[in-house]
Scaffold this motif. Structure first.
Motif, PDB file in Angstrom:
ATOM      1  N   UNK A   1       7.566  -4.713  -5.931  1.00 49.68           N
ATOM      2  CA  UNK A   1       6.460  -4.245  -6.776  1.00 49.68           C
ATOM      3  C   UNK A   1       7.446  -3.626  -8.105  1.00 49.68           C
ATOM      4  N   UNK A   2       7.406  -4.266  -9.195  1.00 50.14           N
ATOM      5  CA  UNK A   2       8.172  -3.777 -10.352  1.00 50.14           C
ATOM      6  C   UNK A   2       7.334  -2.923 -11.237  1.00 50.14           C
ATOM      7  N   UNK A   3       7.951  -1.785 -11.746  1.00 55.31           N
ATOM      8  CA  UNK A   3       7.075  -0.814 -12.655  1.00 55.31           C
ATOM      9  C   UNK A   3       7.858  -0.526 -13.882  1.00 55.31           C
ATOM     10  N   UNK A   4       7.022  -0.623 -15.059  1.00 59.06           N
ATOM     11  CA  UNK A   4       7.614  -0.031 -16.387  1.00 59.06           C
ATOM     12  C   UNK A   4       7.064   1.106 -16.683  1.00 59.06           C
ATOM     13  N   UNK A   5       7.557   2.153 -16.942  1.00 58.46           N
ATOM     14  CA  UNK A   5       6.726   3.441 -17.468  1.00 58.46           C
ATOM     15  C   UNK A   5       6.745   3.622 -18.701  1.00 58.46           C
ATOM     16  N   UNK A   6       5.411   3.564 -19.718  1.00 62.37           N
ATOM     17  CA  UNK A   6       5.369   3.633 -20.832  1.00 62.37           C
ATOM     18  C   UNK A   6       5.796   4.808 -21.452  1.00 62.37           C
ATOM     19  N   UNK A   7       5.851   5.821 -20.824  1.00 64.60           N
ATOM     20  CA  UNK A   7       6.105   7.417 -21.230  1.00 64.60           C
ATOM     21  C   UNK A   7       7.814   7.217 -21.479  1.00 64.60           C
ATOM     22  N   UNK A   8       8.449   7.166 -20.263  1.00 63.94           N
ATOM     23  CA  UNK A   8       9.843   7.062 -20.424  1.00 63.94           C
ATOM     24  C   UNK A   8      10.487   5.760 -20.831  1.00 63.94           C
ATOM     25  N   UNK A   9       9.766   4.592 -20.887  1.00 62.56           N
ATOM     26  CA  UNK A   9      10.342   3.540 -21.487  1.00 62.56           C
ATOM     27  C   UNK A   9      11.529   3.013 -20.417  1.00 62.56           C
ATOM     28  N   UNK A  10      11.359   3.193 -19.159  1.00 66.40           N
ATOM     29  CA  UNK A  10      12.210   2.836 -17.788  1.00 66.40           C
ATOM     30  C   UNK A  10      11.616   2.149 -17.044  1.00 66.40           C
ATOM     31  N   UNK A  11      12.329   1.342 -16.351  1.00 63.59           N
ATOM     32  CA  UNK A  11      11.704   0.317 -15.230  1.00 63.59           C
ATOM     33  C   UNK A  11      12.454   0.441 -13.985  1.00 63.59           C
ATOM     34  N   UNK A  12      11.944  -0.242 -13.112  1.00 68.51           N
ATOM     35  CA  UNK A  12      12.672  -0.372 -11.697  1.00 68.51           C
ATOM     36  C   UNK A  12      11.825  -1.121 -10.820  1.00 68.51           C
ATOM     37  N   UNK A  13      11.991  -1.480  -9.543  1.00 65.78           N
ATOM     38  CA  UNK A  13      11.410  -2.227  -8.623  1.00 65.78           C
ATOM     39  C   UNK A  13      11.353  -1.605  -7.155  1.00 65.78           C
ATOM     40  N   UNK A  14      10.301  -1.771  -6.339  1.00 72.74           N
ATOM     41  CA  UNK A  14      10.535  -1.464  -4.820  1.00 72.74           C
ATOM     42  C   UNK A  14      10.802  -2.756  -4.370  1.00 72.74           C
ATOM     43  N   UNK A  15      11.421  -2.915  -3.213  1.00 73.98           N
ATOM     44  CA  UNK A  15      11.781  -3.822  -2.240  1.00 73.98           C
ATOM     45  C   UNK A  15      11.447  -3.468  -0.979  1.00 73.98           C
TER      46      UNK A  15
ATOM     47  N   UNK B   1       8.933  -7.442   5.010  1.00 71.82           N
ATOM     48  CA  UNK B   1       7.507  -7.835   5.363  1.00 71.82           C
ATOM     49  C   UNK B   1       7.377  -7.729   6.803  1.00 71.82           C
ATOM     50  N   UNK B   2       7.770  -6.381   7.229  1.00 76.76           N
ATOM     51  CA  UNK B   2       7.894  -5.902   8.925  1.00 76.76           C
ATOM     52  C   UNK B   2       7.165  -4.637   8.952  1.00 76.76           C
ATOM     53  N   UNK B   3       6.861  -4.112  10.117  1.00 79.50           N
ATOM     54  CA  UNK B   3       6.785  -2.831  10.397  1.00 79.50           C
ATOM     55  C   UNK B   3       7.556  -1.888  10.032  1.00 79.50           C
ATOM     56  N   UNK B   4       7.276  -0.640   9.720  1.00 71.83           N
ATOM     57  CA  UNK B   4       8.049   0.333   9.474  1.00 71.83           C
ATOM     58  C   UNK B   4       7.932   0.861   8.018  1.00 71.83           C
ATOM     59  N   UNK B   5       8.894   1.967   7.737  1.00 72.74           N
ATOM     60  CA  UNK B   5       8.754   2.505   6.250  1.00 72.74           C
ATOM     61  C   UNK B   5       9.991   2.315   5.516  1.00 72.74           C
ATOM     62  N   UNK B   6      10.706   1.231   5.915  1.00 72.95           N
ATOM     63  CA  UNK B   6      12.026   1.191   5.104  1.00 72.95           C
ATOM     64  C   UNK B   6      11.979   0.347   3.722  1.00 72.95           C
ATOM     65  N   UNK B   7      12.438   0.773   2.641  1.00 70.09           N
ATOM     66  CA  UNK B   7      12.341   0.235   1.527  1.00 70.09           C
ATOM     67  C   UNK B   7      13.531   0.571   0.571  1.00 70.09           C
ATOM     68  N   UNK B   8      13.773  -0.100  -0.553  1.00 68.57           N
ATOM     69  CA  UNK B   8      14.903   0.282  -1.462  1.00 68.57           C
ATOM     70  C   UNK B   8      14.350  -0.016  -2.996  1.00 68.57           C
ATOM     71  N   UNK B   9      14.906   0.903  -3.793  1.00 64.94           N
ATOM     72  CA  UNK B   9      14.968   0.699  -5.209  1.00 64.94           C
ATOM     73  C   UNK B   9      15.994  -0.226  -5.746  1.00 64.94           C
ATOM     74  N   UNK B  10      15.363  -0.952  -6.685  1.00 72.43           N
ATOM     75  CA  UNK B  10      16.524  -1.774  -7.374  1.00 72.43           C
ATOM     76  C   UNK B  10      16.339  -1.940  -8.945  1.00 72.43           C
ATOM     77  N   UNK B  11      17.365  -2.305  -9.519  1.00 73.52           N
ATOM     78  CA  UNK B  11      17.009  -2.572 -11.011  1.00 73.52           C
ATOM     79  C   UNK B  11      16.286  -3.925 -11.355  1.00 73.52           C
ATOM     80  N   UNK B  12      15.616  -4.172 -12.379  1.00 76.07           N
ATOM     81  CA  UNK B  12      15.167  -5.533 -12.706  1.00 76.07           C
ATOM     82  C   UNK B  12      16.265  -6.552 -12.770  1.00 76.07           C
ATOM     83  N   UNK B  13      17.279  -6.459 -13.099  1.00 75.10           N
ATOM     84  CA  UNK B  13      18.383  -7.129 -13.178  1.00 75.10           C
ATOM     85  C   UNK B  13      18.789  -7.697 -11.493  1.00 75.10           C
ATOM     86  N   UNK B  14      18.553  -6.819 -10.719  1.00 76.22           N
ATOM     87  CA  UNK B  14      18.735  -7.046  -9.222  1.00 76.22           C
ATOM     88  C   UNK B  14      17.536  -7.826  -8.792  1.00 76.22           C
ATOM     89  N   UNK B  15      16.485  -7.324  -9.016  1.00 76.64           N
ATOM     90  CA  UNK B  15      15.252  -8.154  -8.398  1.00 76.64           C
ATOM     91  C   UNK B  15      15.166  -9.548  -8.953  1.00 76.64           C
TER      92      UNK B  15
END
Length: 280
Positions: free
Chosen positions: A193-207, A210-224
């Motif tokens: 899920x990639x997000x662009x914040x219109x107020x700060x004009x910054x972006x990032x993404x959750x990855x 697709x398994x049970x649990x609460x593990x995730x990481x944040x990546x740049x759009x370039x990494x995505x």
């Protein structure tokens, strides 16, 4: 068609041209839809506009490759007053050979997981459209109902605080040992899920896997883009794609009372990583 043949199609079918520009530019940052940079993904793709979101559907995976939304403070406020009504259905605008059917998901062990969430939909028509199987992926039930629901809530909360965010959500198919429901609907290994914040004009993404649990990481759009082969916000300059915004931390349901303004750059983020065992 077996899962191996589906995988081969994704990797090697290059003949089909990318889909034409969609007719719903207001849903995209700068009016530009996500661009499929990996040519092999473009096979059998069809853009579909809905009232509150758009998707690029793949007739190879029989899922969307991405969904795109524009969330505002007002639209999220309207969505929060909506009562969910499940109306899952096949997408009849797609050829029968390319679309998922309800029978594909039946007794599969996977949820019909929304890409553009029903909880984002501001009115009954938009919510009904969100239950199109063109907006679904086979999703692990624990992931769908816990971690991913928390990420969706965190993004809606951000839209309330910021006033406007653009969101692109989609599946990632990593590796060659992939599953397919009834040999037809490919099961993603990860979600983004990639997000662009219109107020700060910054972006990032959750990855997340697709398994049970609460593990995730944040990546740049370039990494995505390296993971997905998709430029989710082509209107952004390269510098913005290479930097990472402070994504809001998704909270387990038991921790909803935790203040929502803690960010990935804070001490609370470090504590959250330890508690949630962030996937690396």
């Amino acid at each position: 068609m077996t899962s191996h043949r589906i995988i081969a199609s994704i990797l090697f079918v290059l003949a089909a041209a990318p889909a034409q520009a969609t007719e719903c530019p207001t849903l995209f940052l700068g009016g530009r839809p996500p661009e499929v940079a990996q040519e092999s993904l473009a096979a059998k793709t069809r853009p579909l506009c809905f009232k509150a979101f758009s998707v690029l559907h793949s007739g190879v995976t029989r899922t969307a490759l991405w969904s795109a939304e524009r969330l505002t403070r007002d639209s999220v406020g309207d969505a929060r007053s909506m009562e969910r009504v499940n109306t899952f259905k096949a997408e009849m605008r797609l050829p029968a050979t390319e679309r998922a059917e309800l029978s594909d998901y039946s007794r599969s062990g996977f949820d019909r997981g929304h890409l553009a969430p029903s909880g984002d939909m501001p009115d009954p028509e938009a919510q009904d459209e969100s239950f199109s199987l063109a907006n679904m992926i086979p999703q692990d039930p624990d992931n769908n109902r816990n971690l991913w629901a928390a990420i969706e809530t965190a993004v809606r909360d951000l839209a309330i605080r910021s006033g406007e965010v653009y969101v692109v959500t989609g599946p990632i198919f990593s590796g060659t040992d992939l599953k397919a429901l009834r040999g037809r609907v490919l099961v993603p290994t990860h979600l983004f899920k990639a997000v662009y914040d219109g107020r700060t004009r910054r972006a990032g993404a959750y990855i997340a896997e697709n398994v049970p649990g609460f593990g995730w990481k944040a990546v740049t759009l370039l990494e995505l883009q390296g993971y997905t082969g998709i430029d989710v916000f082509p209107a952004l300059p390269a510098q913005a794609k290479a930097s990472l915004m402070d994504l809001p931390v998704p909270r387990p349901r038991a921790a909803k009372s935790t203040p929502s303004n803690e960010s990935a750059g804070s001490v609370a983020w470090d504590l959250a990583k330890r508690a949630m065992k962030v996937w690396q």
